[in-house]
Scaffold this motif. Structure first.
Motif, short mmCIF file in Angstrom:
data_model
loop_
_atom_site.label_atom_id
_atom_site.label_comp_id
_atom_site.label_asym_id
_atom_site.label_seq_id
_atom_site.Cartn_x
_atom_site.Cartn_y
_atom_site.Cartn_z
N THR A 125 0.82 -1.22 0.00
CA THR A 125 0.00 0.00 0.00
C THR A 125 0.85 1.27 0.00
OG1 THR A 125 -0.17 -0.05 2.43
CG2 THR A 125 -1.95 -1.09 1.17
N LEU B 99 0.44 3.01 -3.18
CA LEU B 99 -0.86 3.68 -3.30
C LEU B 99 -0.88 4.98 -2.49
CD1 LEU B 99 -3.49 0.78 -3.11
CD2 LEU B 99 -2.62 1.97 -5.12
N LEU C 82 -9.46 5.11 -1.07
CA LEU C 82 -8.48 4.07 -0.81
C LEU C 82 -8.22 3.84 0.67
CD1 LEU C 82 -5.81 4.94 -3.55
CD2 LEU C 82 -7.28 2.92 -3.51
N THR D 18 -18.18 0.82 -8.78
CA THR D 18 -17.19 1.64 -8.09
C THR D 18 -16.73 2.85 -8.91
OG1 THR D 18 -15.44 0.12 -8.82
CG2 THR D 18 -16.30 -0.16 -6.60
N TRP E 272 -8.51 5.79 -11.16
CA TRP E 272 -9.09 4.62 -10.51
C TRP E 272 -9.14 3.42 -11.46
CZ3 TRP E 272 -10.22 3.39 -5.63
CH2 TRP E 272 -11.01 2.27 -5.39
N LEU F 211 -7.58 -0.17 -10.80
CA LEU F 211 -8.45 -1.33 -10.85
C LEU F 211 -7.88 -2.39 -11.80
CD1 LEU F 211 -11.14 -2.21 -9.56
CD2 LEU F 211 -12.30 -1.32 -11.58
N LEU G 147 -6.88 -3.92 -3.96
CA LEU G 147 -8.09 -3.14 -3.67
C LEU G 147 -9.14 -4.02 -3.00
CD1 LEU G 147 -8.48 -0.94 -6.89
CD2 LEU G 147 -7.24 -0.43 -4.78
N GLU G 148 -9.21 -5.28 -3.42
CA GLU G 148 -10.18 -6.19 -2.80
C GLU G 148 -9.75 -6.52 -1.36
OE1 GLU G 148 -12.60 -10.32 -3.76
OE2 GLU G 148 -10.72 -9.89 -4.80
N ILE H 34 -13.56 -2.33 -2.92
CA ILE H 34 -14.29 -2.56 -4.16
C ILE H 34 -15.15 -3.81 -3.99
CG2 ILE H 34 -12.59 -1.50 -5.70
CD1 ILE H 34 -11.62 -4.33 -6.39
#
Length: 226
Positions: free
Chosen positions: A41, A44, A79, A137, A199, A203, A210-211, A216
């Motif tokens: 992360t 991100l 996020l 999303t 995004w 994705l 992300l899951e 999401i």
């Protein structure tokens, strides 16, 4: 929204700092926790901070002592939530104040509360509601970014009206908010669309992460045939 250095009375500068500090402190704790659990992360976080820095540096004159600009806070809050977004906003605002003369140190608390905390918190509520409602999303991200942007200016209007309630708070708030909206609504729409583009890239590139972060719906993960 960046309120410029020296524009707020000292008492109000202190009030907004008092509100900001514990929330940002909690955000630092959350960053430590999430990066230890999910080291990936960190990238991100960097993307979210850079996105916020670039967008919120694009300022347009709006009203004396302030400016109108995109906020870039929708991506980070979707996020990571509002507390971590508050930390990212604090870092961004410090760099902008020191390097770009954009905002200021005395008004850092006020700017962080609007752009990094309350605006993102509203966007976060909208995003969570969209997820529970099984909204795609991409639609959720647009609404999140748009509303986080608009609510940033709503809060800034409140802050300026509290500091300068002439002739009264309600009238002052209405004047500030009306002045901001002609530029901010189209900026918010553009920011929402740009956030969706970013995004979509995340994705496609990091759907599993992300899951894992529970941000999401599984149905929104691209299939191998896309």
């Amino acid at each position: 929204m960046h309120i410029m250095e020296g524009f707020l009375p000292p008492l109000w500068c202190l009030v907004w700092y008092i509100i900001m500090i514990p929330i940002v402190g909690y955000g630092i704790y959350q960053i430590k926790k999430i990066t230890e659990e999910y080291p990936e992360t960190k990238a991100l976080l960097a993307v979210s901070g850079a996105f916020m820095f670039v967008l919120s540096s694009l300022k347009m004159p709006s009203v004396t002592g302030s400016c109108s600009h995109p906020c870039g806070n929708g991506l980070g809050v979707a996020l990571f939530g509002p507390a971590i977004t508050g930390v990212l906003a604090t870092i961004v605002l410090i760099f902008q104040a020191l390097l770009l003369a954009h905002g200021g140190i005395t008004t850092l608390g006020a700017n962080c509360v609007s752009m990094g905390i309350v605006g993102p918190f509203v966007g976060w509520l909208i995003y969570k509601a969209c997820l529970k409602g099984n909204v795609n999303t991409k639609v959720a991200i647009f609404l999140t970014a748009f509303m986080a942007d608009i609510m940033t200016y709503f809060v800034t209007s409140v802050q300026l009206a509290l500091a300068f309630p002439v002739p009264n708070f309600g009238t002052a708030f209405a004047k500030f908010f009306i002045i901001f909206m002609p530029t901010q609504i189209p900026l918010g729409i553009a920011e929402g669309l740009l956030t969706v583009i970013i995004w979509n890239g995340l994705l496609a590139y990091k759907p599993e992460l992300l899951e894992k972060l529970h941000i999401i719906n599984p149905k929104d993960i691209p299939s191998g045939d896309d």
